[in-house]
Each structure stands twice: as structure tokens, then as C-alpha cells.
Design an enzyme around this catalytic site. Structure first.
Site, PDB file in Angstrom:
ATOM      1  N   TYR A 145       1.023  -1.387   0.258  1.00 15.84           N
ATOM      2  CA  TYR A 145       0.216  -0.106  -0.480  1.00 15.84           C
ATOM      3  C   TYR A 145       0.702   1.310   0.243  1.00 15.84           C
ATOM      4  CZ  TYR A 145      -4.180  -3.267   0.917  1.00 15.84           C
ATOM      5  OH  TYR A 145      -4.450  -4.059   1.443  1.00 15.84           O
TER       6      TYR A 145
ATOM      7  N   LYS B 234       4.005 -15.091   1.703  1.00 16.50           N
ATOM      8  CA  LYS B 234       4.215 -15.826   0.558  1.00 16.50           C
ATOM      9  C   LYS B 234       5.023 -16.528   0.060  1.00 16.50           C
ATOM     10  CE  LYS B 234       0.711 -17.036  -2.734  1.00 16.50           C
ATOM     11  NZ  LYS B 234       0.330 -18.353  -2.438  1.00 16.50           N
TER      12      LYS B 234
ATOM     13  N   ASP C 100      -2.241 -18.186   1.280  1.00 14.54           N
ATOM     14  CA  ASP C 100      -3.453 -19.031   0.953  1.00 14.54           C
ATOM     15  C   ASP C 100      -3.961 -20.499   1.509  1.00 14.54           C
ATOM     16  OD1 ASP C 100      -1.099 -19.862  -0.221  1.00 14.54           O
ATOM     17  OD2 ASP C 100      -2.367 -20.579  -2.118  1.00 14.54           O
TER      18      ASP C 100
ATOM     19  N   ASP D  79      -4.330  -7.364   5.974  1.00 16.92           N
ATOM     20  CA  ASP D  79      -6.375  -6.399   5.977  1.00 16.92           C
ATOM     21  C   ASP D  79      -7.321  -7.529   5.237  1.00 16.92           C
ATOM     22  OD1 ASP D  79      -7.788  -4.686   4.609  1.00 16.92           O
ATOM     23  OD2 ASP D  79      -6.933  -3.937   3.019  1.00 16.92           O
TER      24      ASP D  79
ATOM     25  N   ASP E 169     -10.241  -9.555   8.523  1.00 17.24           N
ATOM     26  CA  ASP E 169     -11.342  -9.649   7.542  1.00 17.24           C
ATOM     27  C   ASP E 169     -12.515 -10.609   8.454  1.00 17.24           C
ATOM     28  OD1 ASP E 169     -11.557  -6.307   8.056  1.00 17.24           O
ATOM     29  OD2 ASP E 169     -12.647  -6.763   6.178  1.00 17.24           O
TER      30      ASP E 169
END
Ligand code: NAD
Length: 368
Positions: A142, A192, A225, A249, A253
């Protein structure tokens, strides 16, 4: 007796409504538990723009840097939707996070037994769940450069850059290990590393920090993942999860919604230690200003109340009092009190925002 300084920024919409309930609880700890707080209150978001033409006045920013902790309600609302980007209510919140350098975002996912039926997962998978996601908040994709939309030949290309320095990974890893020591003593680091160099470096640094300073904490690694799958398959296997800004992020959630309503979810954002050894800190509910229910006494104050419980634990070193407050919330829910957002399909009569706050106060009294 130590007095703790706390800056309260109720903000917009339901922010002031839920913060009124937290103020009662802060006063209760002062009166009944010998825990006096030096509370100051100020404006952030749309209400600050209305008064000062900016969503966060410099004086408020300076106060936030001085106090032991900041507790924020929520910012924003339709009235401010058309403002210039530079003065939108959310810019006030972003400025606080940036200038306080709050690099570790803590999002607990805790399932209260009374609400286990609210989860989209089976009750036995979430009942008793208590995990903490630590998301790196000030770097990664970001913020990385280059970023933008550029012309390349005959078409445009959108670019964002995942970038992490060793020191950025080091400090968030330390925050996660420190937390784990106060909880279940387990950290799972997610990246990852199979396809991203930043993930390889992330794993290397987390391993080094672990070996150097936290060998007593159990450490595991998981590709992000797979981490997402495991969170919905068997979330109770985790204690603390540490991950980067982007994966955090999404994963936070996902984990949060395992436990039910947005009106229940607290958060903390922590920075570097201050002179007193405690981190710079901003506590806030995950929810926004909920303009659809503002000024109707419908807001659930529990997310904000639990954010104050996190402040007790992480800024004021009052883990036992934090647990007292969390247990008070648990017992109120077990007694059947529900704000409108917690009403199941069977219906019933919801309690108001202040009824819920008062019920928590009575449960605190009963805990003495
Ligand atoms: P929201 O979280 O405000 O509301 C989403 C839904 O959840 C709404 O139906 C709302 O009524 C409900 N809800 C939220 N908190 C609740 C509570 N405590 N009790 C009961 N119900 C609750 O998100 P949104 O509608 O996308 O955004 C509304 C405004 O809030 C926007 O201006 C947005 O920019 C802002 N926002 C601020 C923050 C923040 O201050 N940290 C976070 C998200 C959104």
C-alpha cells in the site's frame, strides 16, 4: 497512585454514542478499582472539519503524541462525501496512524459463547475461539514505490510495489512475539515465500528474531493462501498470526467475521515504545460511523468497550482488569441482552446503546 492519560476522540455518527458508554466504564474503573484516568476529549473527522476546516487539528495531533493512549470512536458520514480528498474525515485517522508511526495493527477474533450461533461457521468450530492477528500497517504494497497507472506502448499499466525492509519486518515480528508471550505463546507467520522475494525475506527475518530473542515462543510458518483456508477450516489451531499489510487486511477481516457482528470487534494499533516502556497506541472499534443508525440509540457499544479493554491490557498493564471487563461483556451477552445488530432470526426486543452500557456496568459491579 499512577494516573494514566487518555485522549478520547469520539468522532462522527455513532462514535459519540458508543463513547458515552465507554466514558461511564472509565469512570467506574476510577471509582471502584483505584484506576484513575486523566481523560481529555477532542475532535477528529467530520466534526473537526466543521469546526477547524481540517479533520485533525495540529493541537489534537500534538496531544495524541503526548498521552499514554488514544481511544477513537469512528469518523465519516454522507455529509462529508463530497469534500476534497485532502480534508475527508478519514484523513484525520490516517494522519494519526502515520504520525504516531503505528506499525502493528492488532485485530482479535474472539468468539463469545453466547454469540457462537452468529458465525457463518459451525458452532463447535468457533466456540471458544480466541486468536489475534497482527498486521503490519505502515509499509508493504500500500506504500511501496513505484506506484501508479502508466502508459506502456498502446495500453496503460497499473503498478504497485511490495517492499519491506528488514527493520520493518523485525519490529512487527517482535510485537507479535511479545503478544504471544502474554497469550498462548504461539506465533504463526504468514507470507508467500514460495512466489515472492519479500516473503522470503519476511520468513528469514522472523526466524532470526525468533532465534535471537524469542526461542521460548512456538513459531510456525504458513503460506498466506493456506492460512486463509485454515482460518475457516480450523481457526482454533492459531494463537497469534503475524503477517504483512495486504495479507493482514484480508485475513483479519476474514477472521473477524468468524465471530459475528461488526458491532463487537475492537482493534489496537501500536507503535514504538515510549519513555514509560509501553507502546504508542490508538484503540478503536473496527466499525465505521454507521450513519444509517446514528442518533437512534441503536448502536452496539461493545466494540468500543472492548477497545478500551485492549487499552487496559496493552497501554496500562492492567491485564486482570481487562479480563474483568471482557468477562462482564461475556456475562451480559450470556444473560440475553442484545442490541439490534445482535438480534437473531428468532427476534426479540433489542436493548438501546445506553441499556447495553448500563448492563456492562452492573456486571462489573457484580464482579467485585
Ligand atoms: P460502518 O461500519 O459504519 O457500517 C456498516 C454496517 O454495520 C451498517 O449497517 C451499520 O449500521 C452497522 N454497524 C456498524 N457498527 C455498528 C455498531 N456498533 N452497532 C450496530 N451496528 C453497527 O461502515 P460503512 O457503512 O461502510 O461506512 C459508514 C461511514 O463510516 C463512512 O463514512 C465510512 O467512510 C466510515 N468508516 C469509518 C471507519 C473508521 O472510522 N475507522 C471505518 C469504516 C468506515
Amino acid at each position: 497512585m499512577t494516573t494514566h492519560s487518555l485522549l478520547i476522540l469520539p468522532g462522527d455518527g455513532i462514535g459519540p454514542e458508543v463513547m458515552t458508554e465507554v466514558r461511564k466504564i472509565i469512570d467506574w474503573f476510577g471509582a471502584k478499582r483505584d484506576l484513575p484516568f486523566d481523560v481529555s476529549e477532542d475532535l477528529v473527522g467530520g466534526c473537526a472539519y466543521d469546526k477547524h476546516g481540517t479533520p485533525l487539528h495540529d493541537d489534537t495531533m500534538a496531544k495524541a503524541q503526548e498521552v499514554d493512549a488514544v481511544l477513537l470512536g469512528a469518523v465519516g458520514g454522507p455529509k462529508y462525501d463530497d469534500l476534497d480528498f485532502s480534508v475527508k474525515p478519514e484523513r484525520g485517522l490516517l494522519r494519526l496512524r502515520k504520525e504516531m508511526d503505528l506499525f502493528a495493527n492488532l485485530r482479535p477474533a474472539q468468539c463469545f459463547d453466547a454469540l457462537a450461533d452468529f458465525s457463518s461457521l459451525k458452532k463447535d468450530i468457533v466456540s471458544g475461539l480466541d486468536i489475534m492477528i497482527v498486521r503490519e500497517l505502515t509499509s508493504g504494497i500500500y506504500f511501496g514505490e513505484p506506484r501508479g497507472i502508466f502508459k506502456e506502448g498502446n495500453e496503460r499499466v497499473g503498478i504497485n510495489t511490495q517492499r519491506y525492509t528488514e527493520s520493518e519486518i523485525d519490529r512487527v515480528a517482535r510485537a507479535a512475539f511479545e503478544l504471544a508471550r502474554r497469550r498462548g505463546n504461539k506465533v504463526c507467520s504468514m507470507e508467500k515465500a514460495n512466489v515472492m522475494e519479500s516473503g522470503i525475506l519476511w520468513r528469514e527475518v522472523v526466524n532470526r528474531v525468533h532465534q535471537e530473542s524469542y526461542a521460548d515462543v512456538e513459531l510456525s510458518h504458513m503460506y498466506a493462501d493456506n492460512g486463509a483456508m485454515q482460518l475457516v477450516r480450523a481457526p482454533k489451531q492459531f494463537d497469534v498470526i503475524v503477517t504483512d499489510n495486504l495479507f493482514g487486511d484480508i485475513l483479519s477481516d476474514c477472521a473477524a467475521m468468524l465471530t459475528g457482528s461488526l458491532g463487537m470487534l475492537p482493534s489496537a494499533s501500536l507503535g514504538a515504545p515510549m519513555a514509560n516502556g509501553r507502546p504508542k497506541a490508538l484503540y478503536e472499534p473496527v466499525h465505521g460511523s454507521a450513519p444509517d443508525i446514528a442518533d437512534q440509540a441503536k448502536a452496539n457499544p461493545i466494540a468500543c468497550i472492548l477497545s478500551f479493554a485492549m487499552a487496559l491490557r496493552y497501554s496500562f498493564d492492567q491485564g486482570d482488569e481487562a479480563a474483568r471487563l471482557e468477562q462482564a461483556v461475556e456475562s451480559v451477552l450470556a444473560s440475553g441482552a442484545r442490541t439490534a445488530d445482535l438480534m437473531g432470526p428468532e427476534g426479540g426486543t433489542p436493548v438501546s446503546t445506553s441499556d447495553m452500557g448500563d448492563a456492562v456496568l452492573r456486571a462489573l459491579d457484580a464482579s467485585l
